[in-house]
Design an enzyme around this catalytic site. Structure first.
Site, PDB file in Angstrom:
ATOM      1  N   HIS A 204       0.832  -1.195   0.000  1.00  0.00           N
ATOM      2  CA  HIS A 204       0.000   0.000   0.000  1.00  0.00           C
ATOM      3  C   HIS A 204       0.874   1.255   0.000  1.00  0.00           C
ATOM      4  CE1 HIS A 204      -3.989  -1.644   0.355  1.00  0.00           C
ATOM      5  NE2 HIS A 204      -3.673  -2.380   1.417  1.00  0.00           N
ATOM      6  N   ASP A 220       2.770  14.755   1.657  1.00  0.00           N
ATOM      7  CA  ASP A 220       3.918  13.900   1.376  1.00  0.00           C
ATOM      8  C   ASP A 220       3.394  12.545   0.908  1.00  0.00           C
ATOM      9  OD1 ASP A 220       6.278  15.397   2.008  1.00  0.00           O
ATOM     10  OD2 ASP A 220       5.774  15.230   4.133  1.00  0.00           O
ATOM     11  N   ASP A 236       8.174  10.363   2.108  1.00  0.00           N
ATOM     12  CA  ASP A 236       9.200  10.582   1.085  1.00  0.00           C
ATOM     13  C   ASP A 236      10.401  11.377   1.605  1.00  0.00           C
ATOM     14  OD1 ASP A 236       7.791  12.972   1.315  1.00  0.00           O
ATOM     15  OD2 ASP A 236       6.995  12.930  -0.721  1.00  0.00           O
ATOM     16  N   ASP A 237      10.172  12.326   2.514  1.00  0.00           N
ATOM     17  CA  ASP A 237      11.285  13.124   3.049  1.00  0.00           C
ATOM     18  C   ASP A 237      12.304  12.243   3.762  1.00  0.00           C
ATOM     19  OD1 ASP A 237      10.032  15.364   2.103  1.00  0.00           O
ATOM     20  OD2 ASP A 237       9.221  15.994   4.035  1.00  0.00           O
ATOM     21  N   CYS A 260       0.152   2.777  -4.686  1.00  0.00           N
ATOM     22  CA  CYS A 260      -0.547   4.005  -5.041  1.00  0.00           C
ATOM     23  C   CYS A 260       0.284   5.244  -4.713  1.00  0.00           C
ATOM     24  CB  CYS A 260      -1.875   4.096  -4.292  1.00  0.00           C
ATOM     25  SG  CYS A 260      -3.081   2.863  -4.785  1.00  0.00           S
ATOM     26  N   ASP A 267      11.113  11.504  -3.781  1.00  0.00           N
ATOM     27  CA  ASP A 267      11.406  12.939  -3.879  1.00  0.00           C
ATOM     28  C   ASP A 267      12.606  13.249  -4.778  1.00  0.00           C
ATOM     29  OD1 ASP A 267       9.365  14.185  -2.627  1.00  0.00           O
ATOM     30  OD2 ASP A 267      10.425  14.661  -0.778  1.00  0.00           O
TER      31      ASP A 267
END
Length: 361
Positions: A204, A220, A236-237, A260, A267
């Site tokens: 997921h 994010d 993502d950070d 998804c 990033d």
């Protein structure tokens, strides 16, 4: 007067300093799209699907690689891979659009490599989460891992001893948030210039409220680990700070994200979609590490000589010194230091997602 060329040149130079390694990520969908499971993988004509379910993206890319894999590094390009995947998905009535993002501005018509010529050690981390027993349980993610593992071994020269497999199947290490983040750290610690890294994630994906201010849409993108209810998601950070920025120069890393909202889940600063003609730049790319990341990279210590003055070392000398610190063990067996990725703020809730490979309700 500043021109677009001046801006691009400065931007590219900053990216090179910020991300030393060459990263290429193929994602199953753009940020605003969902990903699907393909229950009849036989329609993708994989070598031996055995009737097993598989992620639509993973099945599509493997079909393309098996069909045209002999052209890797010779003729088949990044744009060929994405467009062929898109055509395969459309044949199966999936409307998701595969996307390429990278740490370098590349000619998308140039040949694609997973393992460039004369590559050294090849390592992989393959993650498949079915969320067994949870609401939103998936069926195909374990099979994605096995299918991808077979391809890497048979076609790309990877060794199983250099693969870290994370699955919630009762037989492998669990794909918890800590184990996934530890795996990212392990790959950066072991990989040296000339090495190859491959990462795949099937599970997921989601979106959480952006707390760093670097996202135009206010969210994010994230990966959903097995234990997300207790410890939160992987945003993502954190992937950018802990994995992407820390990989050494000279390492080639290819990533496949079958989930998804995965278009920019690493990033990376450049991107290209199968429905576009040219590569684009993420002008809001986050060059600085997140200020609240407790495991933020430390500045290099100065080496002091006998006269009390700093000694300047060449890049080669620093590389040799760093290599001496690397444990002589394979990627799937050594213990890893515990890290504490940034936790999402309490009360932050993602928008309601569709019922595909998205965050579990």
């Amino acid at each position: 007067m500043t021109t677009d060329n001046d801006f691009n040149e400065r931007f590219n130079d900053k990216v090179l300093k910020c991300i030393p390694a060459d990263f290429f990520m193929i994602s199953s969908s753009q940020d605003n799209q969902t990903s699907n499971e393909a229950y009849n993988t036989g329609d993708f004509e994989l070598p031996d699907p055995a009737g097993k379910a598989g992620g639509a993206c993973t099945s599509a890319i493997l079909d393309v690689l098996y069909t045209r894999g002999h052209e890797l590094g010779k003729g088949i390009s990044w744009v060929d891979i994405l467009k062929d995947m898109h055509e395969q998905l459309k044949k199966m009535d999936f409307d998701q659009c595969p996307q390429l993002s990278s740490s370098r501005w590349i000619d998308v018509n140039s040949p694609m490599f997973i393992a460039p010529p004369k590559s050294a050690v090849r390592r992989a981390m393959l993650i498949g989460i079915n969320y067994v027993g949870q609401k939103g349980e998936l069926k195909a993610c374990h099979n994605d891992v096995e299918n991808m593992k077979d391809y890497l071994i048979k076609a790309q020269g990877f060794r199983e001893a250099e693969m870290l497999i994370l699955k919630d199947d009762g037989k492998h290490e669990l794909p918890t948030k800590q184990n996934i983040m530890d795996g990212f750290v392990r790959l950066t610690q072991y990989s040296q210039p000339g090495d190859v890294v491959f990462v795949s994630f099937s599970g997921h994906g989601g979106r959480v409220v952006d707390t760093s201010g670097d996202e135009d849409d206010g969210f994010d993108e994230s990966l959903i680990p097995l234990d997300f209810r207790e410890v939160g998601q992987i945003v993502d950070d954190d992937i950018l700070d802990i994995f992407v920025k820390r990989m050494k120069k000279g390492v080639t890393c290819t990533v496949v994200m079958d989930c998804c909202h995965s278009g920019s889940v690493m990033d990376l600063p450049y991107f290209f979609s199968a429905d576009k003609k040219n590569m684009e730049v993420e002008t809001g790319f986050q060059f600085e590490s997140s200020s609240d990341n407790p495991d933020e990279p430390k500045k290099k210590k100065k080496v002091i000589g006998a006269d009390g003055k700093p000694i300047k070392r060449t890049e080669e000398e620093e590389r040799i010194e760093e290599a001496k610190k690397v444990p002589k063990r394979t990627v799937n067996e050594a213990s890893i230091k515990k890290i504490a990725p940034r936790k999402p703020k309490s009360g932050s809730k993602p928008p309601p997602p569709p019922p595909q490979r998205c965050v579990i309700q």
